[in-house]
Design an enzyme around this catalytic site. Structure first.
Site, PDB file in Angstrom:
ATOM      1  N   MET A   1       3.806   7.829  10.089  1.00 20.42           N
ATOM      2  CA  MET A   1       3.929   6.383  10.001  1.00 20.42           C
ATOM      3  C   MET A   1       3.452   5.879   8.637  1.00 20.42           C
ATOM      4  O   MET A   1       2.722   6.550   7.939  1.00 20.42           O
ATOM      5  CB  MET A   1       3.109   5.713  11.092  1.00 20.42           C
ATOM      6  CG  MET A   1       3.530   6.114  12.492  1.00 20.42           C
ATOM      7  SD  MET A   1       5.268   5.813  12.786  1.00 20.42           S
ATOM      8  CE  MET A   1       5.603   7.090  13.980  1.00 20.42           C
ATOM      9  N   CYS A   2       3.855   4.666   8.305  1.00 22.09           N
ATOM     10  CA  CYS A   2       3.508   4.054   7.031  1.00 22.09           C
ATOM     11  C   CYS A   2       2.475   2.962   7.264  1.00 22.09           C
ATOM     12  O   CYS A   2       1.985   2.765   8.373  1.00 22.09           O
ATOM     13  CB  CYS A   2       4.761   3.472   6.381  1.00 22.09           C
ATOM     14  SG  CYS A   2       6.167   4.629   6.316  1.00 22.09           S
ATOM     15  N   ARG A   3       2.138   2.255   6.202  1.00 22.57           N
ATOM     16  CA  ARG A   3       1.293   1.064   6.289  1.00 22.57           C
ATOM     17  C   ARG A   3       1.983  -0.029   5.484  1.00 22.57           C
ATOM     18  O   ARG A   3       2.549   0.222   4.425  1.00 22.57           O
ATOM     19  CB  ARG A   3      -0.093   1.306   5.694  1.00 22.57           C
ATOM     20  CG  ARG A   3      -0.891   2.435   6.296  1.00 22.57           C
ATOM     21  CD  ARG A   3      -1.533   2.087   7.637  1.00 22.57           C
ATOM     22  NE  ARG A   3      -0.605   2.260   8.734  1.00 22.57           N
ATOM     23  CZ  ARG A   3      -0.923   2.039  10.014  1.00 22.57           C
ATOM     24  NH1 ARG A   3      -2.123   1.624  10.345  1.00 22.57           N
ATOM     25  NH2 ARG A   3      -0.023   2.220  10.951  1.00 22.57           N
TER      26      ARG A   3
ATOM     27  N   VAL B   1       2.859   1.578   1.777  1.00 25.71           N
ATOM     28  CA  VAL B   1       2.589   2.987   1.461  1.00 25.71           C
ATOM     29  C   VAL B   1       3.295   3.828   2.509  1.00 25.71           C
ATOM     30  O   VAL B   1       3.308   3.484   3.688  1.00 25.71           O
ATOM     31  CB  VAL B   1       1.076   3.294   1.405  1.00 25.71           C
ATOM     32  CG1 VAL B   1       0.447   2.611   0.202  1.00 25.71           C
ATOM     33  CG2 VAL B   1       0.359   2.882   2.683  1.00 25.71           C
TER      34      VAL B   1
ATOM     35  N   ASN C   1       7.489  -0.121   9.334  1.00 27.98           N
ATOM     36  CA  ASN C   1       6.481   0.859   9.736  1.00 27.98           C
ATOM     37  C   ASN C   1       6.861   1.350  11.119  1.00 27.98           C
ATOM     38  O   ASN C   1       6.958   0.562  12.058  1.00 27.98           O
ATOM     39  CB  ASN C   1       5.087   0.233   9.760  1.00 27.98           C
ATOM     40  CG  ASN C   1       4.034   1.200  10.283  1.00 27.98           C
ATOM     41  OD1 ASN C   1       4.157   2.402  10.114  1.00 27.98           O
ATOM     42  ND2 ASN C   1       3.011   0.673  10.930  1.00 27.98           N
TER      43      ASN C   1
END
Length: 408
Positions: free
Chosen positions: A1-3, A124, A150
């Protein structure tokens, strides 16, 4: 996963005050993600980053008063005007992406220290689909629209072709990368087109003085239609695993975000928001920030996958399967009413799906943060509207704290 991270405010803010300087900034979340659902590679989001922002310059730059050269002085009036005029920045966002880890990019640090904007997207990446390449880094742009994600579309390899072929040719040809996130954006553009608001490409929308052709309601409906189309595709392909669809889209004026999981029992990826009149640093040495509020005012809104501070009273959890809309610094929440919606305040979602991916539960992560920082995290509460099909009613909401109360 991303932020992901969003700033929307009446006044511009230096990018560094949300991207790099806070102790738990999104850049620090790239290597120390406390609430990340997929922890199989540790708390690292190091597969590139991106930041997008809208310029505060006048749409049409003023003419310059510099002396004319002899050649220009002898030219015609139209030529003189063209010589004197400086091109505007246009209505679209400026986007900087890189495949290097965000915490180790000197250009990002320099840029963030010297750039200000009223609307900022930061992201990110921890890749779940697509190779490590700049074309796969968020945010994505189409004209004045900007998008990030995300989560992940479940069974992507089974529905990729189906989803890509469902969009109009102009949006299919626009895609350059290989991620489910970019495809979801193309799908969103197609749904926006179907609502009678054909997205304008950058070369078609060059006049920043012209108001945005979109409105918050239309952007929200297009996002709901995008989620519905993804659910239809995964169900048709027989995919059993839920999709995690935390999307964010803006036209530079309105911002719409979703926190969504295609399940009645599982929890979605984390998403929080904070609102107030100033977000300032009160401890430079430790990088501690606080959201302040004067006279119950609301001049800015932050939305983040993880709180940038450990002041829990400053942050409100976006409810699972809801859409958050920011318009003129007001926050509106709408439930997403579909087959996965549960109209029961006492309903508690479990973490079976998240645990299968190595979830570090929200409560455990926050408890750990309290122990490490010594900060006291005060609980907040939330008021949310009930509605039909996710858009029939709304409420303006704030974190309830000694400094604020919900406004309905």
């Amino acid at each position: 996963m991303c932020r992901l991270l969003i700033y929307s405010g009446k006044q511009p803010i230096v990018l560094a005050d949300i991207l790099t300087r806070p102790s738990h900034s999104i850049i620090n979340q790239a290597f120390d993600s406390r609430l990340r659902i997929d922890t199989r590679r540790g708390p690292i989001n190091g597969d590139g980053f991106g930041v997008g922002w809208y310029s505060d310059e006048a749409c049409q730059s003023p003419t310059q008063s510099a002396p004319l050269s002899p050649r220009t002085a002898s030219a015609g009036a139209s030529e003189i005007e063209e010589t004197r005029t400086v091109s505007g920045t246009g209505p679209g966002p400026c986007i900087f992406t890189s495949i290097s880890p965000a915490w180790n990019n000197a250009n990002l640090a320099r840029l963030a220290d010297k750039t200000r904007s009223r609307l900022i997207f930061g992201h990110v990446r921890a890749s779940t689909a697509g190779v490590l390449a700049e074309v796969n880094c968020h945010p994505f742009q189409y004209g004045r629209l900007m998008w990030m994600h995300n989560g992940g579309i479940a069974g992507w390899e089974k529905v990729k072709r189906r989803l890509q072929m469902s969009v109009r040719e102009e949006y299919f040809l626009w895609m350059q990368g290989s991620t489910d996130s970019e495809c979801a954006f193309a799908l969103f553009l197609d749904k926006l087109h179907s609502l009678g608001r054909r997205p304008l490409a950058e070369h078609e929308d060059t006049d920043a003085s012209r108001p945005s052709p979109y409105d918050a309601k239309t952007l929200r409906q297009a996002l709901l239609d995008t989620i519905a189309a993804i659910n239809d595709a995964t169900e048709a392909a027989g995919v059993q695993e839920p999709s995690l669809l935390n999307f964010a889209v803006t036209d530079g004026t309105h911002t719409v975000c979703s926190r969504y999981v295609s399940s009645r029992t599982d929890e979605a990826a984390s998403l929080f928001f904070s609102s107030g009149t100033s977000f300032h640093r009160y401890d430079s040495e430790r990088g501690l920030y606080r959201m302040d509020r004067r006279d119950k005012g609301q001049d800015m809104v932050l939305v983040s996958s993880e709180p940038l501070t450990f002041e829990r009273a400053d942050w409100v959890t976006v409810p699972t399967n809801a859409v958050l809309t920011i318009a003129h610094a007001n926050v509106l929440l709408h439930p997403i009413v579909d087959k996965y919606y549960v109209d029961r305040a006492s309903h508690v979602r479990n973490d079976r799906f998240a645990a299968s991916k190595g979830l570090l539960s929200t409560s455990s992560a926050i408890d750990g943060a309290e122990k490490e920082t010594g900060e006291v995290l005060r609980a907040g509460s939330l008021s949310i509207a009930s509605g039909v099909n996710g858009s029939s009613s709304s409420a303006v909401v704030d974190a309830t704290s000694p400094r604020s109360q919900p406004v309905v």
